[in-house]
Design a protein around this motif. Structure first.
Motif, PDB file in Angstrom:
ATOM      1  N   PRO A 193     -13.561   0.026  13.841  1.00 21.18           N
ATOM      2  CA  PRO A 193     -12.972  -0.628  15.131  1.00 21.18           C
ATOM      3  C   PRO A 193     -12.700  -2.003  15.083  1.00 21.18           C
ATOM      4  O   PRO A 193     -12.224  -2.648  15.838  1.00 21.18           O
ATOM      5  CB  PRO A 193     -13.764  -0.143  16.379  1.00 21.18           C
ATOM      6  CG  PRO A 193     -15.196   0.248  15.898  1.00 21.18           C
ATOM      7  CD  PRO A 193     -14.893   0.548  14.376  1.00 21.18           C
ATOM      8  N   GLY A 194     -13.534  -2.729  14.032  1.00 25.01           N
ATOM      9  CA  GLY A 194     -13.438  -4.152  13.859  1.00 25.01           C
ATOM     10  C   GLY A 194     -11.963  -4.645  13.251  1.00 25.01           C
ATOM     11  O   GLY A 194     -11.830  -5.822  13.361  1.00 25.01           O
ATOM     12  N   ILE A 195     -11.393  -3.525  12.921  1.00 23.48           N
ATOM     13  CA  ILE A 195      -9.971  -3.920  12.222  1.00 23.48           C
ATOM     14  C   ILE A 195      -9.046  -4.167  13.424  1.00 23.48           C
ATOM     15  O   ILE A 195      -8.674  -2.948  14.050  1.00 23.48           O
ATOM     16  CB  ILE A 195      -9.607  -2.914  11.268  1.00 23.48           C
ATOM     17  CG1 ILE A 195     -10.443  -3.123   9.992  1.00 23.48           C
ATOM     18  CG2 ILE A 195      -7.988  -3.090  10.689  1.00 23.48           C
ATOM     19  CD1 ILE A 195      -9.986  -2.222   8.913  1.00 23.48           C
ATOM     20  N   SER A 196      -8.449  -5.001  13.694  1.00 23.65           N
ATOM     21  CA  SER A 196      -7.538  -5.087  14.864  1.00 23.65           C
ATOM     22  C   SER A 196      -6.154  -5.476  14.559  1.00 23.65           C
ATOM     23  O   SER A 196      -5.151  -5.450  15.334  1.00 23.65           O
ATOM     24  CB  SER A 196      -8.153  -6.692  15.590  1.00 23.65           C
ATOM     25  OG  SER A 196      -7.951  -7.774  14.844  1.00 23.65           O
ATOM     26  N   VAL A 197      -5.860  -5.452  13.036  1.00 24.30           N
ATOM     27  CA  VAL A 197      -4.509  -5.606  12.813  1.00 24.30           C
ATOM     28  C   VAL A 197      -3.910  -4.316  12.404  1.00 24.30           C
ATOM     29  O   VAL A 197      -4.756  -3.195  12.045  1.00 24.30           O
ATOM     30  CB  VAL A 197      -4.273  -6.293  11.507  1.00 24.30           C
ATOM     31  CG1 VAL A 197      -4.664  -8.018  12.056  1.00 24.30           C
ATOM     32  CG2 VAL A 197      -5.034  -6.230  10.441  1.00 24.30           C
ATOM     33  N   PRO A 198      -2.630  -4.091  12.280  1.00 22.78           N
ATOM     34  CA  PRO A 198      -2.071  -2.629  12.049  1.00 22.78           C
ATOM     35  C   PRO A 198      -2.120  -2.339  10.744  1.00 22.78           C
ATOM     36  O   PRO A 198      -2.088  -3.341   9.728  1.00 22.78           O
ATOM     37  CB  PRO A 198      -0.577  -2.819  12.586  1.00 22.78           C
ATOM     38  CG  PRO A 198      -0.315  -3.985  12.537  1.00 22.78           C
ATOM     39  CD  PRO A 198      -1.341  -4.763  13.091  1.00 22.78           C
ATOM     40  N   LEU A 199      -2.290  -1.313  10.035  1.00 23.09           N
ATOM     41  CA  LEU A 199      -2.081  -0.895   8.571  1.00 23.09           C
ATOM     42  C   LEU A 199      -1.209   0.015   8.404  1.00 23.09           C
ATOM     43  O   LEU A 199      -1.359   1.083   9.095  1.00 23.09           O
ATOM     44  CB  LEU A 199      -3.517  -0.441   8.289  1.00 23.09           C
ATOM     45  CG  LEU A 199      -4.730  -1.333   8.468  1.00 23.09           C
ATOM     46  CD1 LEU A 199      -6.057  -0.730   8.043  1.00 23.09           C
ATOM     47  CD2 LEU A 199      -4.665  -2.613   7.555  1.00 23.09           C
ATOM     48  N   HIS A 200      -0.355  -0.182   7.410  1.00 23.56           N
ATOM     49  CA  HIS A 200       0.725   0.460   6.986  1.00 23.56           C
ATOM     50  C   HIS A 200       1.050   0.923   5.604  1.00 23.56           C
ATOM     51  O   HIS A 200       0.737  -0.068   4.759  1.00 23.56           O
ATOM     52  CB  HIS A 200       2.043   0.035   7.652  1.00 23.56           C
ATOM     53  CG  HIS A 200       2.000  -0.432   8.737  1.00 23.56           C
ATOM     54  ND1 HIS A 200       2.180   0.606   9.957  1.00 23.56           N
ATOM     55  CD2 HIS A 200       2.027  -1.485   9.591  1.00 23.56           C
ATOM     56  CE1 HIS A 200       2.190   0.001  11.177  1.00 23.56           C
ATOM     57  NE2 HIS A 200       2.024  -1.048  11.116  1.00 23.56           N
ATOM     58  N   THR A 201       1.383   1.960   5.266  1.00 21.06           N
ATOM     59  CA  THR A 201       1.680   2.303   3.925  1.00 21.06           C
ATOM     60  C   THR A 201       3.212   2.178   3.623  1.00 21.06           C
ATOM     61  O   THR A 201       3.915   2.350   4.806  1.00 21.06           O
ATOM     62  CB  THR A 201       1.394   3.753   3.210  1.00 21.06           C
ATOM     63  OG1 THR A 201       1.816   4.781   4.074  1.00 21.06           O
ATOM     64  CG2 THR A 201      -0.484   3.770   3.292  1.00 21.06           C
ATOM     65  N   ARG A 249       0.873  -1.109   0.121  1.00 17.48           N
ATOM     66  CA  ARG A 249       0.010   0.049  -0.086  1.00 17.48           C
ATOM     67  C   ARG A 249       0.921   1.334  -0.102  1.00 17.48           C
ATOM     68  O   ARG A 249       1.707   1.362   0.773  1.00 17.48           O
ATOM     69  CB  ARG A 249      -0.906  -0.006   0.929  1.00 17.48           C
ATOM     70  CG  ARG A 249      -1.830  -1.352   1.399  1.00 17.48           C
ATOM     71  CD  ARG A 249      -2.622  -1.407   0.017  1.00 17.48           C
ATOM     72  NE  ARG A 249      -3.696  -2.545   0.217  1.00 17.48           N
ATOM     73  CZ  ARG A 249      -3.582  -3.750   0.094  1.00 17.48           C
ATOM     74  NH1 ARG A 249      -2.713  -4.309  -0.440  1.00 17.48           N
ATOM     75  NH2 ARG A 249      -4.995  -4.777   0.440  1.00 17.48           N
ATOM     76  N   ASN A 250       0.785   2.024  -0.908  1.00 18.80           N
ATOM     77  CA  ASN A 250       1.883   2.936  -1.205  1.00 18.80           C
ATOM     78  C   ASN A 250       1.635   4.299  -0.548  1.00 18.80           C
ATOM     79  O   ASN A 250       0.732   4.768  -0.049  1.00 18.80           O
ATOM     80  CB  ASN A 250       1.590   3.470  -2.821  1.00 18.80           C
ATOM     81  CG  ASN A 250       2.704   4.110  -3.623  1.00 18.80           C
ATOM     82  OD1 ASN A 250       3.733   4.457  -2.845  1.00 18.80           O
ATOM     83  ND2 ASN A 250       2.537   4.568  -4.799  1.00 18.80           N
ATOM     84  N   THR A 251       2.930   4.665   0.031  1.00 20.93           N
ATOM     85  CA  THR A 251       2.907   5.926   0.728  1.00 20.93           C
ATOM     86  C   THR A 251       2.557   7.323  -0.209  1.00 20.93           C
ATOM     87  O   THR A 251       2.359   8.258   0.464  1.00 20.93           O
ATOM     88  CB  THR A 251       4.138   6.260   1.334  1.00 20.93           C
ATOM     89  OG1 THR A 251       5.261   6.115   0.246  1.00 20.93           O
ATOM     90  CG2 THR A 251       4.619   5.234   2.533  1.00 20.93           C
ATOM     91  N   LYS A 252       2.779   7.155  -1.427  1.00 17.81           N
ATOM     92  CA  LYS A 252       2.712   8.446  -2.195  1.00 17.81           C
ATOM     93  C   LYS A 252       1.259   9.149  -2.259  1.00 17.81           C
ATOM     94  O   LYS A 252       1.301  10.166  -2.157  1.00 17.81           O
ATOM     95  CB  LYS A 252       3.211   8.219  -3.744  1.00 17.81           C
ATOM     96  CG  LYS A 252       4.601   8.000  -3.811  1.00 17.81           C
ATOM     97  CD  LYS A 252       5.005   7.883  -5.221  1.00 17.81           C
ATOM     98  CE  LYS A 252       6.620   8.061  -5.422  1.00 17.81           C
ATOM     99  NZ  LYS A 252       6.964   8.124  -6.596  1.00 17.81           N
ATOM    100  N   PRO A 253       0.326   8.278  -2.211  1.00 16.23           N
ATOM    101  CA  PRO A 253      -1.280   9.035  -1.795  1.00 16.23           C
ATOM    102  C   PRO A 253      -1.218   9.438  -0.589  1.00 16.23           C
ATOM    103  O   PRO A 253      -1.551   8.455   0.401  1.00 16.23           O
ATOM    104  CB  PRO A 253      -2.175   8.001  -2.516  1.00 16.23           C
ATOM    105  CG  PRO A 253      -1.409   6.874  -3.059  1.00 16.23           C
ATOM    106  CD  PRO A 253      -0.059   6.922  -2.571  1.00 16.23           C
ATOM    107  N   VAL A 254      -1.050  10.544  -0.138  1.00 20.19           N
ATOM    108  CA  VAL A 254      -1.069  10.923   1.392  1.00 20.19           C
ATOM    109  C   VAL A 254      -2.357  10.445   2.003  1.00 20.19           C
ATOM    110  O   VAL A 254      -2.304  10.359   3.194  1.00 20.19           O
ATOM    111  CB  VAL A 254      -0.734  12.408   1.303  1.00 20.19           C
ATOM    112  CG1 VAL A 254      -0.819  13.051   2.948  1.00 20.19           C
ATOM    113  CG2 VAL A 254       0.545  12.703   0.780  1.00 20.19           C
TER     114      VAL A 254
END
Length: 228
Positions: free
Chosen positions: A179-187, A160-165
């Motif tokens: 709040p149902g998403i319990s895993v971290p999400l990173h670009t 998941r790309n960092t370029k789209p801010v």
């Protein structure tokens, strides 16, 4: 008023429009973008034109949505799915049994220490996974992908790309609207990911931009590299 409406729109898109495929709705890995990544990965895999007796591994296989699909397409190849979550591995095994697949197995392990020998696989997938990996653990994951893949084989992964801010902020704020998403999400930055491979030991052979725009600012970049 608008703030109250936004979560409703989000849930409609995620649960009705984006996750409406048979056998996918209500699974952990359901969703519009994960589905697109799987679809594009299938296309990319077929374009590689690997022989039917190949060994294919997926690190972060989830419920096996992707791996069981290509295992049906290539009945004479061998498939290994690895994930760290026992419940989800059990779901993957159930899915493969329901499809009567005999050329696939699933193993419980984290991506840091995959229970496979060096140079084992002709193709190693890691899709819809790196976005959940802390930045300080990515180097170890990439090292394992590289170790498992044979020389001349392929490693296929997405970020998941960092370029789209806007995407970075969407992930930072996800706890407020889902709040149902319990895993971290990173670009992640693609050049930074590439630095984790041994210098000069892989070459990019194919890249697909997923989402709009179809360039370096796409929200998702799917890449295939060949291990030299």
């Amino acid at each position: 008023m608008a703030i109250n409406i936004l979560p409703g729109i989000y849930y409609f898109l995620r649960t009705k429009l984006f996750a409406g495929r048979a056998g996918v709705t209500a699974t952990y890995s359901s969703g519009f973008w994960p589905g697109l990544v799987r679809d594009e990965s299938i296309k990319l895999f077929t374009e590689l034109n690997l022989p039917q007796n190949s060994v294919i591994t997926e690190i972060g296989c989830g419920e096996g949505l992707f791996l069981t699909h290509i295992a049906q397409m290539y009945p004479h190849s061998n498939f290994i799915g690895i994930d760290f979550w026992e419940n989800i591995i059990n779901e993957a095994q159930l899915r493969s049994h329901q499809l009567n697949l005999t050329n696939i197995k699933f193993q419980l392990s984290d991506g840091k220490t995959a229970p496979l020998p060096d140079n084992h696989a002709d193709c190693v997938f890691c899709i819809n996974t790196i976005l959940n990996v802390p930045h300080n653990a990515i180097s170890g994951l990439i090292t394992e992908l590289y170790r498992i893949c044979r020389s001349g084989g392929y490693i296929i992964f997405d970020i998941r790309n960092t370029k789209p801010v806007w995407l970075t902020w969407q992930y930072k704020l996800v706890k407020f609207y889902d709040p149902g998403i319990s895993v971290p999400l990173h670009t992640n930055s693609f050049p930074e990911i590439l630095k984790n491979f041994p210098t000069g030991r892989v070459e990019i052979i194919m890249q697909k931009y997923i989402g709009f725009p179809r360039n370096d600012f796409a929200p998702i970049i799917l890449t295939a590299v060949r291990k030299k």
